[in-house]
Motif scaffolding. Structure first.
Motif, PDB file in Angstrom:
ATOM      1  N   VAL A 120      -6.305   0.277 -14.678  1.00 35.00           N
ATOM      2  CA  VAL A 120      -4.856   0.032 -14.663  1.00 35.00           C
ATOM      3  C   VAL A 120      -4.246   0.526 -13.355  1.00 35.00           C
ATOM      4  N   ALA A 121      -4.702   1.669 -12.856  1.00 39.33           N
ATOM      5  CA  ALA A 121      -4.165   2.204 -11.600  1.00 39.33           C
ATOM      6  C   ALA A 121      -4.494   1.280 -10.427  1.00 39.33           C
ATOM      7  N   ASN A 122      -5.703   0.728 -10.387  1.00 41.29           N
ATOM      8  CA  ASN A 122      -6.057  -0.202  -9.316  1.00 41.29           C
ATOM      9  C   ASN A 122      -5.234  -1.476  -9.388  1.00 41.29           C
ATOM     10  N   GLU A 123      -5.059  -2.010 -10.585  1.00 43.81           N
ATOM     11  CA  GLU A 123      -4.253  -3.218 -10.729  1.00 43.81           C
ATOM     12  C   GLU A 123      -2.794  -2.944 -10.381  1.00 43.81           C
ATOM     13  N   ALA A 124      -2.287  -1.783 -10.761  1.00 45.86           N
ATOM     14  CA  ALA A 124      -0.895  -1.447 -10.467  1.00 45.86           C
ATOM     15  C   ALA A 124      -0.686  -1.313  -8.970  1.00 45.86           C
ATOM     16  N   ASP A 125      -1.657  -0.739  -8.269  1.00 45.63           N
ATOM     17  CA  ASP A 125      -1.535  -0.587  -6.821  1.00 45.63           C
ATOM     18  C   ASP A 125      -1.507  -1.951  -6.133  1.00 45.63           C
ATOM     19  N   SER A 126      -2.407  -2.844  -6.505  1.00 42.63           N
ATOM     20  CA  SER A 126      -2.415  -4.170  -5.871  1.00 42.63           C
ATOM     21  C   SER A 126      -1.164  -4.960  -6.253  1.00 42.63           C
ATOM     22  N   LEU A 127      -0.707  -4.822  -7.492  1.00 37.98           N
ATOM     23  CA  LEU A 127       0.524  -5.503  -7.907  1.00 37.98           C
ATOM     24  C   LEU A 127       1.722  -4.969  -7.135  1.00 37.98           C
ATOM     25  N   TRP A 128       1.778  -3.663  -6.940  1.00 41.43           N
ATOM     26  CA  TRP A 128       2.880  -3.076  -6.173  1.00 41.43           C
ATOM     27  C   TRP A 128       2.876  -3.602  -4.740  1.00 41.43           C
ATOM     28  N   LYS A 129       1.699  -3.676  -4.118  1.00 37.89           N
ATOM     29  CA  LYS A 129       1.614  -4.173  -2.747  1.00 37.89           C
ATOM     30  C   LYS A 129       2.049  -5.631  -2.658  1.00 37.89           C
ATOM     31  N   PHE A 130       1.630  -6.445  -3.625  1.00 40.55           N
ATOM     32  CA  PHE A 130       2.017  -7.851  -3.612  1.00 40.55           C
ATOM     33  C   PHE A 130       3.524  -8.003  -3.799  1.00 40.55           C
ATOM     34  N   GLN A 131       4.111  -7.255  -4.719  1.00 41.66           N
ATOM     35  CA  GLN A 131       5.556  -7.349  -4.939  1.00 41.66           C
ATOM     36  C   GLN A 131       6.334  -6.827  -3.732  1.00 41.66           C
ATOM     37  N   ARG A 132       5.801  -5.828  -3.063  1.00 44.74           N
ATOM     38  CA  ARG A 132       6.470  -5.336  -1.856  1.00 44.74           C
ATOM     39  C   ARG A 132       6.429  -6.390  -0.760  1.00 44.74           C
ATOM     40  N   TYR A 133       5.281  -7.077  -0.625  1.00 40.48           N
ATOM     41  CA  TYR A 133       5.167  -8.160   0.354  1.00 40.48           C
ATOM     42  C   TYR A 133       6.191  -9.253   0.053  1.00 40.48           C
ATOM     43  N   LEU A 134       6.320  -9.631  -1.222  1.00 39.69           N
ATOM     44  CA  LEU A 134       7.289 -10.662  -1.584  1.00 39.69           C
ATOM     45  C   LEU A 134       8.720 -10.217  -1.279  1.00 39.69           C
ATOM     46  N   MET A 135       9.026  -8.943  -1.521  1.00 41.15           N
ATOM     47  CA  MET A 135      10.364  -8.449  -1.242  1.00 41.15           C
ATOM     48  C   MET A 135      10.652  -8.449   0.256  1.00 41.15           C
ATOM     49  N   VAL A 136       9.661  -8.053   1.057  1.00 43.61           N
ATOM     50  CA  VAL A 136       9.853  -8.031   2.508  1.00 43.61           C
ATOM     51  C   VAL A 136      10.056  -9.455   3.032  1.00 43.61           C
ATOM     52  N   THR A 137       9.256 -10.403   2.553  1.00 37.80           N
ATOM     53  CA  THR A 137       9.433 -11.785   3.018  1.00 37.80           C
ATOM     54  C   THR A 137      10.757 -12.367   2.541  1.00 37.80           C
ATOM     55  N   THR A 138      11.214 -11.963   1.361  1.00 36.33           N
ATOM     56  CA  THR A 138      12.515 -12.442   0.886  1.00 36.33           C
ATOM     57  C   THR A 138      13.633 -11.932   1.777  1.00 36.33           C
ATOM     58  N   PHE A 139      13.589 -10.663   2.146  1.00 35.77           N
ATOM     59  CA  PHE A 139      14.632 -10.118   2.996  1.00 35.77           C
ATOM     60  C   PHE A 139      14.519 -10.606   4.438  1.00 35.77           C
TER      61      PHE A 139
END
Length: 145
Positions: free
Chosen positions: A57-76
């Motif tokens: 769960v920790a590994n999946e959460a880390d990769s999910l967090w990175k992907f969502q951060r990438y999406l937020m940066v590209t959105t902004f």
């Protein structure tokens, strides 16, 4: 008898067996050691399963967090800097720069499509590598026989 209640109801008082088996102290000691060892082993197994689940769960959460951060940066990145009444000036400047200088205006869709294509290419390459590795392994198995 309180010690045996740790393990549940064993009905040792109601045991209908030969008197030699019921009163043998070695049998009781072995049963106590077996039940203690089994409980410790099962507790360690439970801890190992919880640890494995937590790591996954920790590994999946880390990769999910990175992907969502990438999406937020590209959105902004796509948003304009100035507030809405004046953002038409920035939009016009972006259009002029893209026409005159050849800079491509990124709408977010192209990078997402490139990412999907790159991911598909990586999956195909991984399958090819897996096939080659299986061929090498099968050859080694045949040679060892």
């Amino acid at each position: 008898m309180p010690y045996w209640q740790i393990y549940g109801e064993l009905f040792l008082d109601d045991f209908d067996g030969p008197a030699a088996i019921r009163h043998e102290p070695l049998a009781i000691i072995l049963l106590a050691a077996y039940l203690l060892f089994t409980n410790i082993l099962l507790l360690n197994l439970l801890i190992a399963i919880f640890n494995n689940t937590y790591e996954r769960v920790a590994n999946e959460a880390d990769s999910l967090w990175k992907f969502q951060r990438y999406l937020m940066v590209t959105t902004f990145k796509l948003k304009t800097i100035v507030p809405p009444p004046f953002n038409w000036v920035e939009i016009i400047v972006r259009i002029v720069l893209s026409v005159c200088c050849g800079d491509e205006v990124d709408d977010g869709q192209s990078s997402e499509m490139e990412m999907k294509k790159r991911r598909a290419d990586e999956i195909i390459e991984a399958k090819r590598l897996e096939g080659r590795c299986m061929e090498i392994y099968a050859g080694r198995v045949r040679d060892s026989e």
